[in-house]
Motif scaffolding. Structure first.
Motif, short mmCIF file in Angstrom:
data_model
loop_
_atom_site.label_atom_id
_atom_site.label_comp_id
_atom_site.label_asym_id
_atom_site.label_seq_id
_atom_site.Cartn_x
_atom_site.Cartn_y
_atom_site.Cartn_z
N VAL A 1 0.82 -1.22 0.00
CA VAL A 1 0.00 0.00 0.00
C VAL A 1 0.86 1.27 0.00
CG1 VAL A 1 -1.67 1.34 1.33
CG2 VAL A 1 -2.04 -1.11 0.98
N PRO A 2 1.85 1.41 0.90
CA PRO A 2 2.67 2.62 0.82
C PRO A 2 3.41 2.76 -0.52
CG PRO A 2 2.99 1.52 2.93
CD PRO A 2 2.22 0.59 2.07
N ALA A 3 3.90 1.62 -1.05
CA ALA A 3 4.59 1.68 -2.33
C ALA A 3 3.63 2.10 -3.44
CB ALA A 3 5.21 0.32 -2.65
N GLY B 1 1.46 6.17 -7.20
CA GLY B 1 0.31 6.90 -7.70
C GLY B 1 0.40 8.39 -7.46
N HIS B 2 1.00 8.80 -6.34
CA HIS B 2 1.09 10.22 -6.02
C HIS B 2 2.15 10.93 -6.86
CE1 HIS B 2 0.79 13.84 -3.56
NE2 HIS B 2 2.10 13.84 -3.45
N THR B 3 3.29 10.27 -7.04
CA THR B 3 4.38 10.91 -7.78
C THR B 3 4.33 10.61 -9.27
OG1 THR B 3 5.86 9.00 -7.42
CG2 THR B 3 5.86 10.75 -5.75
N GLY B 4 3.66 9.53 -9.68
CA GLY B 4 3.63 9.16 -11.08
C GLY B 4 4.92 8.51 -11.55
N ARG B 5 5.78 8.11 -10.61
CA ARG B 5 7.05 7.52 -10.98
C ARG B 5 7.10 6.06 -10.52
NH1 ARG B 5 10.87 12.36 -8.51
NH2 ARG B 5 10.10 14.04 -9.86
#
Length: 247
Positions: A46-48, A53-57
């Protein structure tokens, strides 16, 4: 039909409630391996997934790792880990196997939940002065939660079905009646064990499906009854020529 009735008779036999391999004990073992494995996988994935998803990287790496993990045969991996960990560490080997099986679905649910959010919502949050942490936990996590629970749902179904192979290394679970019944030719017992695994999977799937629907933010639910939907825009009445002249 007779085999199905024999399987039901085997399930509801009073003998199934006695001994070391009683059905309630096997149920608890099946659920314990499932929930522990999915919980550990969620702590990792989940954190990964949120970070991706947040950074798009890192999406390409995540897709490649998830695809490779799905291609690994679970039974072969379990036997290999038992040999590597040692006979005294069979539960740990089984949990690692099931964790690796659950991570791809949870990881995909975590980052696709963020990717499905309209970018205009994120831009509006930044324009309001929200920090990245506030955007993450007040915007992205609530809106991405339904797809995350969908990933958890998929992982639980995969793991609860695969935990049956734990009986091959004498770890119990609902796979024990199946594995024991095959060499003995007790096909009623084999079918009975399969029915119990399927019933457990259906119950867990129904519970998680309800949780997934409940996770949708209330503002996004369409609760209006058919025929009485709230219009997307308020109709504006155009004044007549006489009214414009009088004004």
């Amino acid at each position: 039909m007779n085999l199905f009735l024999d399987a039901l008779a085997w399930i509801f036999s009073p003998e199934r409630l006695e001994g070391q391999y009683a059905l309630p004990i096997l149920f608890v073992q099946q659920l314990w391996y499932t929930f522990v494995s999915v919980l550990i996988a969620a702590v990792v994935a989940v954190p990964a997934g949120w970070l991706i998803g947040h950074t798009g990287r890192g999406r390409e790496v995540a897709v490649a790792v998830s695809g490779a993990a799905r291609a690994i045969p679970s039974f072969g991996l379990l036997v290999l880990l038992v040999l590597l960990f040692g006979v005294l560490h069979r539960p740990e080997a089984a949990v690692v196997t099931f964790v690796l099986l659950a991570i791809p679905s949870i990881l995909a649910g975590a980052y696709t939940g963020f990717e499905a959010i309209d970018r205009r919502v994120i831009d509006a949050a930044r324009a309001m002065g929200m920090t990245e942490w506030q955007i993450l936990f007040k915007v992205e996590v609530p809106l991405g939660l339904p797809l995350l629970i969908g990933g958890l749902r998929s992982a639980v179904l995969q793991v609860v079905a695969t935990v049956t192979i734990a009986a091959y290394v004498n770890l119990g679970g609902l796979g024990f009646p199946i594995i024991q019944g095959i060499p003995l030719g007790r096909f009623d017992q084999v079918l009975g064990g399969a029915i119990l695994v399927a019933a457990l999977a259906l119950v867990l799937d129904a519970l998680l499906a309800w949780a997934q629907r409940a996770a949708v933010p209330r503002a996004l639910r369409d609760t209006a009854p058919p025929g009485r939907r709230i219009p997307s825009r308020i109709p504006v009445r155009t004044p007549s020529t006489e009214e414009r002249i009088a004004a």
